[in-house]
Scaffold this motif. Structure first.
Motif, PDB file in Angstrom:
ATOM      1  N   TRP A   1       0.840  -1.213   0.000  1.00 49.67           N
ATOM      2  CA  TRP A   1       0.000   0.000   0.000  1.00 49.67           C
ATOM      3  C   TRP A   1       0.869   1.256   0.000  1.00 49.67           C
ATOM      4  O   TRP A   1       0.512   2.256  -0.619  1.00 49.67           O
ATOM      5  CB  TRP A   1      -0.929   0.014   1.223  1.00 49.67           C
ATOM      6  N   GLY A   2       1.995   1.203   0.671  1.00 49.64           N
ATOM      7  CA  GLY A   2       2.865   2.377   0.731  1.00 49.64           C
ATOM      8  C   GLY A   2       3.443   2.744  -0.618  1.00 49.64           C
ATOM      9  O   GLY A   2       3.767   3.909  -0.863  1.00 49.64           O
ATOM     10  N   THR A   3       3.583   1.726  -1.482  1.00 54.39           N
ATOM     11  CA  THR A   3       4.168   2.045  -2.807  1.00 54.39           C
ATOM     12  C   THR A   3       3.099   2.249  -3.861  1.00 54.39           C
ATOM     13  O   THR A   3       3.220   3.129  -4.698  1.00 54.39           O
ATOM     14  CB  THR A   3       5.147   0.929  -3.233  1.00 54.39           C
ATOM     15  N   ILE A   4       1.977   1.453  -3.828  1.00 58.58           N
ATOM     16  CA  ILE A   4       1.000   1.644  -4.929  1.00 58.58           C
ATOM     17  C   ILE A   4      -0.090   2.660  -4.588  1.00 58.58           C
ATOM     18  O   ILE A   4      -0.666   3.253  -5.491  1.00 58.58           O
ATOM     19  CB  ILE A   4       0.356   0.304  -5.386  1.00 58.58           C
TER      20      ILE A   4
ATOM     21  N   ALA B   1      -3.263   7.205  -0.094  1.00 56.59           N
ATOM     22  CA  ALA B   1      -4.457   6.706   0.603  1.00 56.59           C
ATOM     23  C   ALA B   1      -4.318   6.990   2.102  1.00 56.59           C
ATOM     24  O   ALA B   1      -3.262   6.757   2.678  1.00 56.59           O
ATOM     25  CB  ALA B   1      -4.593   5.207   0.380  1.00 56.59           C
ATOM     26  N   PRO B   2      -5.381   7.516   2.738  1.00 56.08           N
ATOM     27  CA  PRO B   2      -5.263   7.820   4.178  1.00 56.08           C
ATOM     28  C   PRO B   2      -5.244   6.517   4.993  1.00 56.08           C
ATOM     29  O   PRO B   2      -6.005   5.597   4.698  1.00 56.08           O
ATOM     30  CB  PRO B   2      -6.524   8.629   4.478  1.00 56.08           C
ATOM     31  N   CYS B   3      -4.374   6.474   5.944  1.00 57.68           N
ATOM     32  CA  CYS B   3      -4.266   5.288   6.800  1.00 57.68           C
ATOM     33  C   CYS B   3      -4.873   5.581   8.168  1.00 57.68           C
ATOM     34  O   CYS B   3      -5.606   4.778   8.709  1.00 57.68           O
ATOM     35  CB  CYS B   3      -2.787   4.937   6.933  1.00 57.68           C
ATOM     36  N   LEU B   4      -4.555   6.766   8.714  1.00 57.61           N
ATOM     37  CA  LEU B   4      -4.982   7.060  10.086  1.00 57.61           C
ATOM     38  C   LEU B   4      -5.214   8.554  10.216  1.00 57.61           C
ATOM     39  O   LEU B   4      -4.366   9.352   9.812  1.00 57.61           O
ATOM     40  CB  LEU B   4      -3.858   6.637  11.045  1.00 57.61           C
TER      41      LEU B   4
ATOM     42  N   TYR C   1      -0.616   6.063   3.774  1.00 56.84           N
ATOM     43  CA  TYR C   1       0.137   4.803   3.704  1.00 56.84           C
ATOM     44  C   TYR C   1       1.564   5.051   3.244  1.00 56.84           C
ATOM     45  O   TYR C   1       2.491   4.367   3.675  1.00 56.84           O
ATOM     46  CB  TYR C   1      -0.590   3.791   2.801  1.00 56.84           C
ATOM     47  N   GLY C   2       1.734   6.075   2.365  1.00 57.81           N
ATOM     48  CA  GLY C   2       3.099   6.391   1.903  1.00 57.81           C
ATOM     49  C   GLY C   2       3.970   6.844   3.065  1.00 57.81           C
ATOM     50  O   GLY C   2       5.097   6.374   3.255  1.00 57.81           O
ATOM     51  N   LYS C   3       3.403   7.784   3.881  1.00 56.85           N
ATOM     52  CA  LYS C   3       4.194   8.293   5.025  1.00 56.85           C
ATOM     53  C   LYS C   3       4.458   7.180   6.031  1.00 56.85           C
ATOM     54  O   LYS C   3       5.540   7.087   6.602  1.00 56.85           O
ATOM     55  CB  LYS C   3       3.428   9.432   5.711  1.00 56.85           C
TER      56      LYS C   3
ATOM     57  N   MET D   1      -5.825  -1.956   3.856  1.00 56.73           N
ATOM     58  CA  MET D   1      -5.715  -0.558   3.414  1.00 56.73           C
ATOM     59  C   MET D   1      -6.941   0.265   3.845  1.00 56.73           C
ATOM     60  O   MET D   1      -7.497   1.028   3.072  1.00 56.73           O
ATOM     61  CB  MET D   1      -5.537  -0.479   1.888  1.00 56.73           C
ATOM     62  N   MET D   2      -7.341   0.060   5.088  1.00 52.23           N
ATOM     63  CA  MET D   2      -8.496   0.795   5.579  1.00 52.23           C
ATOM     64  C   MET D   2      -8.057   2.123   6.171  1.00 52.23           C
ATOM     65  O   MET D   2      -6.884   2.339   6.463  1.00 52.23           O
ATOM     66  CB  MET D   2      -9.231  -0.051   6.635  1.00 52.23           C
ATOM     67  N   HIS D   3      -9.036   3.006   6.378  1.00 51.41           N
ATOM     68  CA  HIS D   3      -8.779   4.335   6.944  1.00 51.41           C
ATOM     69  C   HIS D   3      -9.336   4.339   8.372  1.00 51.41           C
ATOM     70  O   HIS D   3     -10.536   4.157   8.580  1.00 51.41           O
ATOM     71  CB  HIS D   3      -9.463   5.390   6.086  1.00 51.41           C
TER      72      HIS D   3
END
Length: 1612
Positions: A373-376, A380-383, A398-400, A605-607
């Protein structure tokens, strides 16, 4: 429920799948047959049909099961087949389940809840003081009904008495209300703004109403209020009647109240309604009201009477079995109740969850998911985290998360320590210390650890160095080998710092390196560095901490494969899909919050919207607002959060919860969460919340998620309900509540077993045997997705993580191990899992199991609740006298009055007694905010228990109920018939034992050069010494500086005595035989006055002078002795003369009635014409007056013959002759003290160095310095002198040594006493002064009493003297069994054995003394092994009492008694002391065996309780040991109640801590229940001049309200 309506739910029907052995047509036919009975009937059919579901298994199902899995596991689908068999079997119901709520209601009631009705509901429910977690209207009403019944029985509980200073609470402002909101298992509640107390639930369409309908059996009622007397008054009254009859019977003999009745037996009923409250009656202190509105006079005696009356009520039926051996007191053995319910179902089958489906795109590990998820989808918001205003504070994408986690991983591995010696290597453990409001930093650190392959151990932030439970966390970190703690910047700044800025080491913690994980503090990893991402394996992924019942903290290890499998199972069970939004209110560091909000969310990959605890405190609706705002599909909450939302939802217009597909209730396994779920649904159904969305789950640190209710799309599928009999549950059996209707537990299912798991329930104790279908057991799970061990504890791991459940035949059901979840419950119909409590909350009292949560719920249902904080109640059990005892501790609101709190407490006791049929041992209220907290604000249970047990809880109110709870006391003793004359055989044998008798040396046979022997009278001896050795010094008196104040030679004493004789005859005009009172301070004047009286032929009586600072209490005693002794004249010094005529004296006594007072400071110059010589040695020489410990003033007559014999006996025993010096530090007014001070020197000619004990108050070292300075070898003192030296010189031994104090010449130091030797005091004295040369064997004791002033006196000879043949043997110490002693038997035991009591012999029997031990009742002689009264025959016995009452019978009984058989000729005097004789192995100088006499205690003081004899000193010794603040203690009985008075050396706030400790120790060590505990100031317990406690004076003072106690507790 008797006519419980069962709607069968669809899952069961689905599982009746047409596959397998059954055709579609047959299936339809079976289906209609099976559910026909449950289809809703027209209203005429009386509302509901009962369904029996006995979980038996058809053989076909069992066979099929074995085919599908060879490990005795049954598939959920097969549950239906089993139910088919069960329903057709048609047996008596074992338990009932109700599925669904609404179907049960008549048609016209099924209207949706409109806003108006919901706001009506809200007004009712919104009192902020409710902890909805334990809320149940039916339960509240059940409790009220039970209490109403108690009210009719008018149980009067005497209110404790408190000193004013303890009652006056500080003002309201001084208190911060406790943080009632809390975030752990034991949380509290938000303070609502509405003031009303909730009434019973009008208008709530909920199960409670439905149940009350079912009970009333009425279907026509359409009103929307349920009856306040829930369960129908009939049922309630029936139950309460049963309760009234089964109230417990104790085995203690009922208190003897025949002789003592109180005038205050009128009992006034107080109206129930709060409107009719009577104004508090503070003005009239005489009349107080007890908990139940019973007016009593505040006088102590009336209270005790009230207590006695209450205790006389019939209690629980007695248990029949006792084992009583001769003197073995055995605790009662708990016999099983023959009527107790027993499980009757078939053996359960293990239940298999659905298969864990393998989805192709599931990642091979959690780190792989993060990388993906961090790369694709880096954007996308994670938290999303919130600030305290509810605004989004920060969004972690997810990237951060991926880049920051990598950075943390790189820095952990490469930037700590050196390249050669990194501090952290893969596999090492590191602590994660992050606050609850920073989930983002935690998440980054957690995944950083996973990427670095180190093991994170998330823990709470330690707030202070002494945080409750923080020490145990430190122990966990130490045992995990943690050296590094990751934390956030803000948290690091907030930690406590030393002045140098370093973080101090927390108590019990290892030394840690604190490492801040914020990106700005970290180095960037090189471009070519990548974490090594593997597939999930068996390495440990993380360690979750778990706090046990006893407060210890364990680390549960979770492997990487378990972590991944758990995420997959949750994903499947909850139907998670990519990019769903989830709102999390739970703690993200552990448990459900961690599993859903940190782990499973990343896999999918949920928020996650994280709501911090601090925001919930400010805005309890915040989570609902976020659900609306983000249209969240899932929310993770606890029942507390649902309750808070109910309290606050009133002002919200635009709430819409229709987006929710799943509301996970993390503590849904707590049976008391059901009411929160129902209430929440009721209110929010109109806001779009669907019933099937609420998904309770069950979890445990060891087994992770145990079960969860699946979200369904079908709203016709109602949840499962069970209404179980609480009584049945205490026996571990599932029963529908049939007869009682009041004590029920309503449980909801927590869904099905997890995918890929197998579950069964096993018996909670003993070998893990499968339960029956209607039996409660501990749920066990076999799955990959569980913890694997307790870190570093292989033994405990084996017991929890490696369990192999057995069938009844003993065969394991599986080759794979199961894990104990710590949850108690059962698997119900359709494979639904029901949890009724936790193993940790289990309290086994008298063989029945009670759950702490259930007890809390009952306490909370007692109205009015406004005196305590709802969320701050702790319930635990303590072990006292071989059983668990329930203790309840609650925080009291600062504004509640004594009466209010006390009334609430007594109602709680009654409610718990009625609902649970169990007694509460102790109920304590503590001031607000004083209970130890967990880091999330809940109550720290084990710490609270610890404080309670060590007496540091400082409660402000305590109610103990040992009389009600303790039912396993030994049986009261029936007296055995004694040995009769026929048993006395030749050779003095009594059944193989010799008769207990002994004697000192025979005076007649001793040859010595005793010149004084030829004189019959002491006055002649003095004249002879004055002629032969006129200048020999007989007496030397020391002052407080240790210098000689005065001395007397033989001739000086003789001349002085002559002058006094002249004065008596001329000024006093006395005849021979007149009585003269000598009122002198200890000294030379007293001695001269005594011999002056003998020279004049008068009879002297020595009297202690009044204390100038305390005339009011000491002068009346002087007056009484002068009057009782019929003194014709009073001799004293000039100073005391003035004192007797002073104004203070006139206020105390009538000074006009004094006899003539002669002042001996002004003596005549001439000699008498002749010195009086008595005509007969049996005439009276002097009178000896003394106050006994029981407060009786007794004077005994000493004849001239007895006096001379006495002096001769002492001379021989102590080997006294003129060249000797003896130091005496005793009061010279009575007993042996007087004889040694005044008489012995004249008879034996030795020099006496006199040290008045009063001088030691200014100079404690005076006595020992004198002994050292005069090189004295023999010295006599009293216990009070010894105590003064031990306490006063304890820290000064070094300085005394420097001053040259040397005690090495002392060979005998005798303590003169009329009591059992105080072994602890003599030992500590010996130990303390050993360094100053005191020989440890030098200290010994003597024993005397009123009838014979000295029976034993043991000087021992040490060193070279022992070789000269004059040696007396060492005093021996024996250990006797205290339990046998209570039965008047003596059984010797080893030192240190349980119930052993050390006794020291009272010294060697004096020459001319014979002793026998006799039965005080029958007057028969006793054998060696018996405790009996010591009888004495000797030439120096006193010749009788001197009284004005002429009490002839007492006289002859005490002084001229004869044995009832055996040697009936000898005349004995009865000492009034109990003791026993023992032949020791030692021999004395003539080679004869030495008989040792052991004094146990005074007969007058001994207490007869439960048919046994107790000695106050034994109970007092136990009590003094119970708490460091108890300095002194005295016990006595009143109307058969044991009263314990303790002196408190500490703040008054500690007074109430002592009550439970005193009660516990007396129960444990003496098998007695304390009736009243009185806490007083230091110095209140009266002590006489000999240092003996005056218990009877104390008793009289207590009953007359004269003690000014700090606190008086009346134990129920």
């Amino acid at each position: 429920m008797a006519q419980a309506y069962l709607g069968f739910w669809k899952n069961v029907l689905k599982s009746l799948s047409p596959e397998g052995d059954i055709t579609q047509k047959g299936y339809e036919k079976k289906r209609s047959k099976l559910i026909g009975a449950y289809l809703p009937q027209p209203p005429a059919a009386n509302g509901a049909a009962a369904v029996r579901c006995r979980l038996q298994h058809s053989e076909g199902a069992a066979r099929r099961m074995l085919r599908t899995a060879n490990i005795g596991v049954c598939d959920i689908r097969e549950a239906a087949a089993r139910e088919r068999a069960a329903s057709t079997a048609g047996n008596r119901p074992l338990f009932y389940f109700r599925f669904g709520v609404d179907q049960a209601l008549p048609q016209e009631r099924r209207t949706p809840v409109t806003p108006s009705s919901s706001s009506r509901y809200h007004r009712r429910r919104s009192s902020g003081s409710r902890d909805e977690r334990y809320r149940s209207d039916v339960h509240t009403e059940a409790v009220q009904a039970a209490l109403a019944k108690h009210k009719e029985r008018k149980m009067a509980v005497p209110m404790p008495s408190k000193r004013r200073s303890l009652v006056v609470q500080t003002s309201m402002d001084a208190y911060t209300p406790p943080d009632t909101s809390s975030g752990s298992e034991d949380e509290g509640s938000v303070q609502g703004d509405s003031q009303g107390t909730p009434t019973s639930s009008q208008g709530s369409i909920n199960m409670e109403h439905w149940i009350s309908q079912a009970i009333h059996g009425s279907t026509t009622s359409t009103t929307s209020s349920s009856s306040t007397q829930s369960g129908g008054s009939g049922a309630a009254h029936r139950l309460a009647d049963v309760m009234a009859q089964t109230h417990i019977e104790n085995h203690s003999a009922p208190p003897d109240v025949t002789t003592y009745t109180s005038e205050h037996s009128i009992q006034v009923e107080r109206p129930q309604g709060s409107t009719a409250r009577v104004a508090p009656k503070y003005g009239n202190a005489e009349l107080m009201e007890t908990g139940d509105g019973v007016p009593v006079s505040s006088r102590v005696s009336a209270k005790i009477q009230q207590l006695v009356n209450t205790l006389k009520r019939p209690k629980r039926p007695p248990l029949r079995e006792f084992f009583v051996d001769d003197f073995e007191e055995l605790l009662e053995v708990q016999q099983p109740d023959p009527n107790q319910p027993k499980p009757e179902g078939a053996q359960m089958l293990a239940m298999r969850g659905e298969q864990l489906g393998v989805v192709t795109n599931w990642p091979p590990s959690l780190e792989a998911a993060l990388q993906r998820w961090g790369t694709i989808s880096p954007k996308a918001p994670c938290l999303t985290t919130m600030d305290t205003n509810g605004k989004p504070l920060y969004i972690l994408t997810y990237g951060k998360l991926w880049t920051r986690s990598m950075k943390v991983a790189y820095n952990i591995l490469h930037k700590l320590g050196t390249k050669q010696e990194p501090m952290v290597r893969p596999g090492d453990r590191v602590a994660l210390v992050f606050p609850n409001n920073d989930p983002a930093a935690f998440m980054v650190a957690f995944y950083g650890c996973l990427l670095a392959e180190v093991v994170p151990v998330p823990i709470e932030v330690p707030l202070t160095r002494k945080d409750a439970g923080s020490q145990q966390i430190g122990f966990l970190l130490g045992s995990c080998g943690v050296t590094v703690a990751l934390t956030s910047d803000a948290c690091h700044k907030g930690l406590p710092k030393s002045p140098t800025g370093e973080i101090p080491q927390f108590k019990g913690w290892p030394k840690l390196l604190w490492f801040v994980t914020e990106s700005k503090h970290l180095s960037k990893p090189p471009r070519d560095w990548f974490p090594h991402i593997k597939d999930a394996n068996n390495d440990t992924a993380y360690i979750e901490y778990k706090t046990c019942k006893d407060g210890s903290v364990l680390g549960v290890t979770v492997t990487r494969i378990a972590l991944l499998t758990h995420c997959q199972a949750l994903t499947q069970a909850c139907g998670y899909t990519e990019a769903e939004t989830i709102v999390n209110v739970l703690d993200f560091k552990k448990d459900v919050g961690l599993w859903h909000g940190i782990l499973t969310s990343v896999m999918n990959m949920m928020h996650v919207i994280s709501i911090p605890y601090s925001l919930m405190k400010v805005n309890p609706l915040s989570w609902i607002q976020k659900v609306c705002q983000y249209k969240a599909k899932v929310a993770c909450v606890k029942s507390r959060d649902m309750h808070w939302a109910l309290v606050a939802h009133r002002d919200q217009r635009d709430i819409n919860l229709s987006s929710l597909r799943m509301l996970i209730v993390a503590d849904g396994a707590n049976p008391w969460s059901i009411s929160s779920c129902d209430a929440f649904l009721n209110v929010f159904q109109s806001k779009g919340l669907r019933q099937e969305v609420i998904c309770p789950c069950a979890s445990s640190p060891e087994a992770l998620t145990v079960a969860i209710r699946r979200p369904t799309d079908d709203s016709n599928q109602p949840p499962g309900r069970g209404v179980l009999s609480m009584h049945g549950l205490t026996y571990g059996v599932i029963r529908v509540d049939s007869e009682e209707k009041l004590s029920v537990l309503t449980v909801q299912d927590v869904g099905l077993v997890m995918p890929g798991a197998i579950m069964c329930s096993v018996k909670p104790d003993g070998i893990p045997q499968l339960c029956k279908t209607d039996e409660i057991g501990e749920l066990c799970v076999c799955a990959i997705a569980t913890g694997t061990s307790y870190y570093g504890l292989s033994g405990m791991t084996k017991n929890t993580f490696e369990v192999f459940p057995m069938t009844s035949s003993g065969a394991p059901i599986s080759e794979y191990p199961f894990i104990r979840t710590g949850l108690l419950g059962f698997i119900g119909p359709g494979g639904l899992v029901f949890v009724i409590g936790k193993m940790d909350g289990l309290m086994v009292v008298s063989g029945r199991r009670h759950n702490a949560d259930d007890i809390v719920a009952t306490a909370l249902a007692v109205e009015p609740m406004k005196f305590v904080y709802r969320g701050r109640i702790a319930v635990f059990s303590v072990s006292v006298l071989h059983d668990e005892r329930i203790v309840i501790v609650a925080e009291q609101r600062p504004d509640s009055t004594e009466e209010d709190s006390f009334q609430w407490m007594s109602r709680v006791l009654q409610a718990i007694d009625s609902i649970h049929q169990v007694g509460v041992y102790c109920l304590a209220l503590v001031p607000a905010n004083t209970l130890p907290k967990t880091p999330l604000g809940g109550i720290h249970l084990s710490e609270t228990k610890q404080l309670f047990l060590e007496g540091s809880l400082h409660p402000c109110n305590v109610l103990m109920c040992p009389h009600t709870c303790v039912t396993n006391l030994p049986k009261p003793r029936q007296k055995q018939p004694e040995i009769g004359p026929a048993s006395v055989m030749v050779g003095n044998l009594v059944s193989g034992k010799r008769i207990a008798q002994a004697s000192g040396r025979d005076l007649g046979q001793i040859e010595d050069n005793d010149q004084a022997r030829k004189f019959l009278f002491l006055s002649e001896v003095l004249q002879w010494r004055a002629q032969t050795t006129p200048d020999h010094v007989l007496y030397t008196l020391l002052n407080c500086r240790g210098t000689i104040a005065n001395s007397l030679t033989c001739v000086q004493l003789h001349k002085r005595a002559e002058k006094i004789a002249v004065m008596l005859m001329e000024r006093g005009h006395l005849q021979d035989g007149d009585h003269v009172a000598l009122v002198y301070p200890p000294g030379i004047d007293l001695i001269a006055a005594f011999y002056g009286c003998l020279y004049a032929g008068c009879v002297p009586i020595t009297v202690r002078p009044p204390h100038p600072q305390n005339i009011a209490t000491t002068l009346p005693t002087v007056k009484m002795i002068v009057e009782v002794s019929r003194s014709a004249c009073l001799m004293t010094t000039q100073l005391i003369c003035k004192l007797l005529r002073s104004r203070e004296a006139a206020a105390a006594v009538d000074i006009r009635t004094w006899p003539p007072v002669l002042d001996t400071d002004d003596l005549p110059k001439k000699r008498p014409a002749q010195i009086y010589k008595p005509s007969n040695p049996d005439t009276l020489a002097y009178l000896d007056f003394s106050v006994s410990t029981t407060g009786m003033l007794a004077g005994v007559k000493m004849s001239h013959a007895a006096t001379s014999a006495f002096c001769r006996s002492i001379k021989l025993q102590c080997e006294l002759y003129p060249s000797r010096e003896v130091a005496i530090c005793l009061d010279p007014y009575c007993g042996l003290g007087f004889v040694l001070w005044c008489l012995c020197s004249v008879y034996s000619g030795h020099q006496s160095i006199l040290i008045p004990p009063s001088e030691l108050e200014t100079n404690p070292a005076l006595w020992l310095l004198a002994v050292s300075q005069y090189k004295v070898r023999d010295t006599f003192c009293s216990y009070s002198v010894m105590e003064l030296c031990t306490k006063g010189l304890g820290s000064q031994t070094e300085s005394l040594k420097a001053r040259g104090l040397d005690l090495s010449r002392v060979r005998t130091c005798v303590v003169v006493a009329e009591e059992r030797p105080r072994i602890a005091l003599t030992q500590s004295f010996s130990k303390l002064f050993k360094d100053l040369g005191l020989h440890p064997r030098a200290v010994s004791t003597s024993f005397g009493c009123r009838v014979n002033l000295a029976i034993c006196l043991q000087p021992h000879r040490l060193g070279k003297l022992a070789e000269q043949g004059t040696s007396g043997p060492d005093p021996t110490t024996v250990y006797v069994d205290m339990r046998a002693l209570r039965h008047d038997r003596v059984r010797l035991v080893e030192r240190g054995s349980p119930h052993s009591l050390p006794l020291m012999e009272s010294g060697k029997i004096l020459p001319g003394v014979r002793i026998i031990i006799a039965n005080p009742e029958t007057k028969g002689p006793l054998g060696d092994s018996h405790l009996g009264e010591i009888w004495v025959h000797s030439a120096h016995n006193a010749s009788g009492y001197f009284t004005i009452y002429g009490d002839e019978s007492l006289q002859s009984d005490h002084f001229n008694s004869r044995l009832s058989f055996g040697d009936t000729q000898t005349v004995w005097a009865r000492t009034g002391y109990l003791g026993f004789l023992r032949r020791t192995e030692l021999t004395d100088a003539n080679g004869e065996r030495h008989d040792a006499l052991y004094v146990v205690g005074a007969l007058d003081e001994a207490m007869e309780l439960r048919g046994m004899r107790y000695h106050p000193i034994d109970i007092e010794t136990s009590v003094i040991r119970a708490h460091k603040s108890i300095t002194e203690c005295a016990v006595f009985t009143w109307t058969n109640l044991l009263v314990v008075v303790v002196e408190l050396d500490g703040s008054e706030q500690e007074a109430l801590d002592l009550v439970p400790l005193v009660t516990n120790v007396v129960l444990e060590e003496h098998y007695l229940i304390v009736g009243v505990v009185v806490v007083v100031d230091i110095g209140v317990i009266p002590i006489n001049s000999r240092g003996e406690k005056q218990r009877m004076h104390l008793r009289d003072g207590f009953l007359a309200d004269q003690l000014d106690p700090i606190y008086v507790a009346y134990n129920m």
